[in-house]
Write a protein that holds these residues in place. Sequence first.
Motif, PDB file in Angstrom:
ATOM      1  N   LEU A   1      18.445  40.893  -1.662  1.00  0.00           N
ATOM      2  CA  LEU A   1      19.521  41.114  -2.625  1.00  0.00           C
ATOM      3  C   LEU A   1      20.645  40.082  -2.526  1.00  0.00           C
ATOM      4  CD1 LEU A   1      19.838  44.994  -2.373  1.00  0.00           C
ATOM      5  CD2 LEU A   1      19.123  43.711  -4.403  1.00  0.00           C
ATOM      6  N   TYR A   2      20.983  39.673  -1.311  1.00  0.00           N
ATOM      7  CA  TYR A   2      22.189  38.868  -1.120  1.00  0.00           C
ATOM      8  C   TYR A   2      21.926  37.366  -1.015  1.00  0.00           C
ATOM      9  CZ  TYR A   2      23.856  43.562   0.035  1.00  0.00           C
ATOM     10  OH  TYR A   2      24.154  44.907   0.005  1.00  0.00           O
ATOM     11  N   LEU A   3      20.780  36.957  -0.483  1.00  0.00           N
ATOM     12  CA  LEU A   3      20.493  35.521  -0.393  1.00  0.00           C
ATOM     13  C   LEU A   3      20.455  34.833  -1.756  1.00  0.00           C
ATOM     14  CD1 LEU A   3      17.849  35.024   2.454  1.00  0.00           C
ATOM     15  CD2 LEU A   3      20.184  34.135   2.352  1.00  0.00           C
ATOM     16  N   PRO A   4      19.900  35.467  -2.798  1.00  0.00           N
ATOM     17  CA  PRO A   4      19.889  34.799  -4.105  1.00  0.00           C
ATOM     18  C   PRO A   4      21.284  34.492  -4.659  1.00  0.00           C
ATOM     19  CG  PRO A   4      18.263  36.554  -4.079  1.00  0.00           C
ATOM     20  CD  PRO A   4      19.079  36.701  -2.822  1.00  0.00           C
ATOM     21  N   LEU A   5      22.302  35.165  -4.172  1.00  0.00           N
ATOM     22  CA  LEU A   5      23.659  34.872  -4.636  1.00  0.00           C
ATOM     23  C   LEU A   5      24.086  33.456  -4.255  1.00  0.00           C
ATOM     24  CD1 LEU A   5      25.378  38.273  -3.759  1.00  0.00           C
ATOM     25  CD2 LEU A   5      24.840  37.410  -6.050  1.00  0.00           C
TER      26      LEU A   5
ATOM     27  N   LEU B   1      31.460  42.123  -5.816  1.00  0.00           N
ATOM     28  CA  LEU B   1      31.292  40.710  -6.143  1.00  0.00           C
ATOM     29  C   LEU B   1      30.423  40.548  -7.385  1.00  0.00           C
ATOM     30  CD1 LEU B   1      31.585  37.689  -5.414  1.00  0.00           C
ATOM     31  CD2 LEU B   1      29.562  37.943  -3.957  1.00  0.00           C
ATOM     32  N   GLY B   2      29.292  41.270  -7.428  1.00  0.00           N
ATOM     33  CA  GLY B   2      28.414  41.182  -8.586  1.00  0.00           C
ATOM     34  C   GLY B   2      29.095  41.646  -9.859  1.00  0.00           C
ATOM     35  N   LEU B   3      29.862  42.727  -9.764  1.00  0.00           N
ATOM     36  CA  LEU B   3      30.577  43.243 -10.933  1.00  0.00           C
ATOM     37  C   LEU B   3      31.605  42.233 -11.427  1.00  0.00           C
ATOM     38  CD1 LEU B   3      31.065  45.638 -12.836  1.00  0.00           C
ATOM     39  CD2 LEU B   3      32.729  46.509 -11.169  1.00  0.00           C
ATOM     40  N   TRP B   4      32.358  41.646 -10.495  1.00  0.00           N
ATOM     41  CA  TRP B   4      33.390  40.662 -10.846  1.00  0.00           C
ATOM     42  C   TRP B   4      32.778  39.457 -11.563  1.00  0.00           C
ATOM     43  CZ3 TRP B   4      38.495  40.076 -11.228  1.00  0.00           C
ATOM     44  CH2 TRP B   4      39.034  38.785 -11.265  1.00  0.00           C
ATOM     45  N   LEU B   5      31.728  38.910 -10.977  1.00  0.00           N
ATOM     46  CA  LEU B   5      31.100  37.731 -11.569  1.00  0.00           C
ATOM     47  C   LEU B   5      30.377  38.070 -12.867  1.00  0.00           C
ATOM     48  CD1 LEU B   5      29.630  36.097  -8.332  1.00  0.00           C
ATOM     49  CD2 LEU B   5      31.696  35.412  -9.571  1.00  0.00           C
TER      50      LEU B   5
ATOM     51  N   ALA C   1      12.834  43.092  -6.328  1.00  0.00           N
ATOM     52  CA  ALA C   1      12.798  42.861  -7.771  1.00  0.00           C
ATOM     53  C   ALA C   1      14.168  42.446  -8.306  1.00  0.00           C
ATOM     54  CB  ALA C   1      12.316  44.122  -8.488  1.00  0.00           C
ATOM     55  N   VAL C   2      15.210  43.143  -7.875  1.00  0.00           N
ATOM     56  CA  VAL C   2      16.561  42.806  -8.331  1.00  0.00           C
ATOM     57  C   VAL C   2      16.968  41.433  -7.812  1.00  0.00           C
ATOM     58  CG1 VAL C   2      19.011  43.454  -8.195  1.00  0.00           C
ATOM     59  CG2 VAL C   2      17.265  45.213  -8.577  1.00  0.00           C
ATOM     60  N   GLY C   3      16.686  41.156  -6.540  1.00  0.00           N
ATOM     61  CA  GLY C   3      17.005  39.849  -5.986  1.00  0.00           C
ATOM     62  C   GLY C   3      16.274  38.726  -6.696  1.00  0.00           C
ATOM     63  N   THR C   4      15.023  38.984  -7.091  1.00  0.00           N
ATOM     64  CA  THR C   4      14.248  37.990  -7.828  1.00  0.00           C
ATOM     65  C   THR C   4      14.899  37.687  -9.178  1.00  0.00           C
ATOM     66  OG1 THR C   4      12.198  38.680  -6.750  1.00  0.00           O
ATOM     67  CG2 THR C   4      11.992  37.466  -8.821  1.00  0.00           C
ATOM     68  N   CYS C   5      15.431  38.708  -9.820  1.00  0.00           N
ATOM     69  CA  CYS C   5      16.127  38.505 -11.098  1.00  0.00           C
ATOM     70  C   CYS C   5      17.357  37.613 -10.926  1.00  0.00           C
ATOM     71  CB  CYS C   5      16.543  39.850 -11.693  1.00  0.00           C
ATOM     72  SG  CYS C   5      15.168  40.852 -12.306  1.00  0.00           S
TER      73      CYS C   5
ATOM     74  N   GLU D   1      23.147  33.770 -15.327  1.00  0.00           N
ATOM     75  CA  GLU D   1      23.287  34.849 -16.312  1.00  0.00           C
ATOM     76  C   GLU D   1      24.104  36.000 -15.744  1.00  0.00           C
ATOM     77  OE1 GLU D   1      22.151  34.705 -19.448  1.00  0.00           O
ATOM     78  OE2 GLU D   1      21.414  32.677 -19.089  1.00  0.00           O
ATOM     79  N   ALA D   2      24.738  36.748 -16.651  1.00  0.00           N
ATOM     80  CA  ALA D   2      25.602  37.849 -16.223  1.00  0.00           C
ATOM     81  C   ALA D   2      24.814  39.117 -15.896  1.00  0.00           C
ATOM     82  CB  ALA D   2      26.645  38.152 -17.299  1.00  0.00           C
ATOM     83  N   TRP D   3      23.738  39.379 -16.637  1.00  0.00           N
ATOM     84  CA  TRP D   3      23.085  40.687 -16.506  1.00  0.00           C
ATOM     85  C   TRP D   3      22.487  40.958 -15.127  1.00  0.00           C
ATOM     86  CZ3 TRP D   3      17.939  41.186 -15.415  1.00  0.00           C
ATOM     87  CH2 TRP D   3      17.099  40.084 -15.670  1.00  0.00           C
ATOM     88  N   PRO D   4      21.894  39.939 -14.437  1.00  0.00           N
ATOM     89  CA  PRO D   4      21.404  40.270 -13.088  1.00  0.00           C
ATOM     90  C   PRO D   4      22.537  40.614 -12.126  1.00  0.00           C
ATOM     91  CG  PRO D   4      20.418  38.224 -13.896  1.00  0.00           C
ATOM     92  CD  PRO D   4      21.574  38.543 -14.793  1.00  0.00           C
ATOM     93  N   LEU D   5      23.698  39.967 -12.319  1.00  0.00           N
ATOM     94  CA  LEU D   5      24.843  40.255 -11.454  1.00  0.00           C
ATOM     95  C   LEU D   5      25.394  41.649 -11.724  1.00  0.00           C
ATOM     96  CD1 LEU D   5      26.578  36.774 -11.733  1.00  0.00           C
ATOM     97  CD2 LEU D   5      25.296  37.667  -9.776  1.00  0.00           C
ATOM     98  N   LEU D   6      25.370  42.071 -12.984  1.00  0.00           N
ATOM     99  CA  LEU D   6      25.819  43.425 -13.313  1.00  0.00           C
ATOM    100  C   LEU D   6      24.804  44.464 -12.851  1.00  0.00           C
ATOM    101  CD1 LEU D   6      27.253  42.838 -16.901  1.00  0.00           C
ATOM    102  CD2 LEU D   6      28.545  43.258 -14.796  1.00  0.00           C
ATOM    103  N   LEU D   7      23.538  44.050 -12.769  1.00  0.00           N
ATOM    104  CA  LEU D   7      22.505  44.959 -12.258  1.00  0.00           C
ATOM    105  C   LEU D   7      22.703  45.243 -10.775  1.00  0.00           C
ATOM    106  CD1 LEU D   7      19.831  46.413 -12.939  1.00  0.00           C
ATOM    107  CD2 LEU D   7      18.633  44.285 -12.376  1.00  0.00           C
ATOM    108  N   LEU D   8      23.272  44.264 -10.049  1.00  0.00           N
ATOM    109  CA  LEU D   8      23.418  44.393  -8.595  1.00  0.00           C
ATOM    110  C   LEU D   8      24.237  45.617  -8.183  1.00  0.00           C
ATOM    111  CD1 LEU D   8      22.899  43.232  -5.768  1.00  0.00           C
ATOM    112  CD2 LEU D   8      24.904  41.781  -6.088  1.00  0.00           C
TER     113      LEU D   8
END
Length: 203
Positions: free
Chosen positions: A103-107, A160-164, A42-46, A53-60
């Motif tokens: 989780l990581y491939l969508p990045l 990485l997710g937090l930084w981005l 679910a998180v990776g799909t987001c 968008e920033a919010w999915p990266l902060l969700l990671l």
Amino acid sequence: MPSIYQLKPAFQRLLRPAVRALAQRGVTANAVTLLAAGLSVAVGTCIAAWPGEAWPLLLLPLFLFVRMALNAIDGMLARDHAMQSRLGAVLNELGDVVSDAALYLPLALVPGLPPALLVAIVALAIISEMAGVIALQVGARRRYDGPMGKSDRAVAFGALGLWLGLGGPTGTWLTVLLAVVALLAGLTIFNRSREALHEGGCS
């Protein structure tokens, strides 16, 4: 070689009261394993759906902490509350690689990140987990050697997710850091293979 995995016993002590409560309520280890995998997808799909968008990266990073807790909880339920099973062992190993990929491939879709390098890291992560499991076939224990095991990857990608997500800039330096992660993942494969052969008495 040092790994964040070595902090697991202390983390488990903090979770033990919650694990007892879950066991008393009839929650099974396999249910927790499946929950962790489902939430990972679910998180990776987001991230894949909203790569700019920033919010999915902060969700990671938030979810990666939750996932580490869920992974510890399912293991403790299995060991401490007589829930170990062959199905559970299969779900645990498959769940880890599915979750990492989800989780990581969508990045690779996130602007400013090197897609090929991220795909390579995920592939190396899957191979490193395979190397850990193969140890059982040569008479060794399941290997969790570092320096880039599951928990280490979670910290790296969480940062990485937090930084981005906070708007941190990308650039060549970030590509170099991801290349280091890839190299450490390759070293992890070597370390797990070597220790498995050594422990299993193979040359």
